[in-house]
Design an enzyme around this catalytic site. Sequence first.
Site, mmCIF file in Angstrom:
data_model
loop_
_atom_site.group_PDB
_atom_site.id
_atom_site.type_symbol
_atom_site.label_atom_id
_atom_site.label_comp_id
_atom_site.label_asym_id
_atom_site.label_seq_id
_atom_site.Cartn_x
_atom_site.Cartn_y
_atom_site.Cartn_z
ATOM 1 N N TYR A 109 6.132 38.560 -20.122
ATOM 2 C CA TYR A 109 6.002 37.758 -20.400
ATOM 3 C C TYR A 109 5.405 37.417 -21.632
ATOM 4 O O TYR A 109 4.628 37.861 -22.050
ATOM 5 C CB TYR A 109 5.437 36.028 -20.031
ATOM 6 N N GLU A 197 9.340 29.893 -24.110
ATOM 7 C CA GLU A 197 9.089 31.001 -23.008
ATOM 8 C C GLU A 197 9.898 31.683 -23.525
ATOM 9 O O GLU A 197 11.353 31.567 -23.161
ATOM 10 C CB GLU A 197 8.837 30.357 -21.980
#
Length: 396
Positions: A109, A197
């Site tokens: 991530y 993101e």
Amino acid sequence: MEVHEYQAKQLLKEFGVPIPAGGLAYSPEQAVYRANEIGGEKWVVKAQIHSGARGKAGGIKFCSNTQDVWDAAEFLLGRKLVTDQTGAAGKIVYRLYIEPAADIKSELYFGLALDRSHECIVAVGSSQGGVDIEQVSSKNPESLIRINVELAVGMQPFQARQLAFQLGLEGPQVQQATNVFLSAYRAFRDLDATMLEINPLAITQADVVVALDAKMSFDDNALFRRSNISEYRDKSQEDPREMEAADRGLSYVGLDGNIGCIVNGAGLAMATMDIIKMKGGEPANFLDIGGGASAERVAKAFRLVLSDKKVEVILVNIFAGINRCDWVAEGVVQAVRKLKPEVPVVVRLSGTNAALGQEIINHSDLGMLVADTLDQAAEVAVNSVVNSMIGFRGKK
């Protein structure tokens, strides 16, 4: 303003972030065509809505043949997806994105966001990327890697390498990930983004680092200089009330309460919502009509608030500094006389010509309730909701 996954990927690709080949589809036929165009033997059909956690909601389908692609597209198009981020209302799927299925070794991530408390941009990484990142951040927040990026100098190569090492990458993966982080930061900075993101940032079996999913949101106040971003706006994914307000120069955010708020000034609007909560009520919206609360703007605000069927009372809270309360009062009277709301209207005026404004409201014979203070106005509004509920129960 948010954009779809495929749009975020296109923007990141322009800054050098590696993304898989993909194609947009609006029908099952187009989905199959895109799969054949991409080639390969396995594909992923992704619902395009402004929300994360699509996989858990059934919005991402893995397909091993073109018939599966057709079936997945037919299943998803027109379907309402309800995720943890959409709320109970969900969002309708109008378009799909088709990609080849990746041979994944591990999922990471990576995110960038504004940290207003430290006046910097924070880069966040985790070695546990994928669909469970929300649980990781809530149950094991110390596992997240955070690096503060000073606005004056931007993300430095040593910071990107440090993040890559802390994520457990090695060999050629380190340089690839470093390039991804730096490229993503440039996109974040140059496009006036407020959030970025990449989840997952995948490491394939061939040790290639690639962005399999992407999400970006942008500063609405900077869109005037980002025409390419403005063109990505998908109004079908946004609250129609908020879009109507934006088109009319009003700042509006819909909430779940039943007390509609019409206020001038963002700070005063926040204070109004706070005191409604303190009195035991629930605001139905945040609405800032701005400093120049003309009769036309007040009328637009009334129409917008009344479009929410949950609203059981309207609270008008105006502080006139640049403006004048008598002008605002005349606008309120015109709006109520024209729109004839079937819910109580509570008005609190303060500042320039407040007494004259209250006199105009009282002499209008429209049944509006006048309050001298914000505390009193909030209490009257909350009591009006309670009384209407009691009356409704009595009728039953």
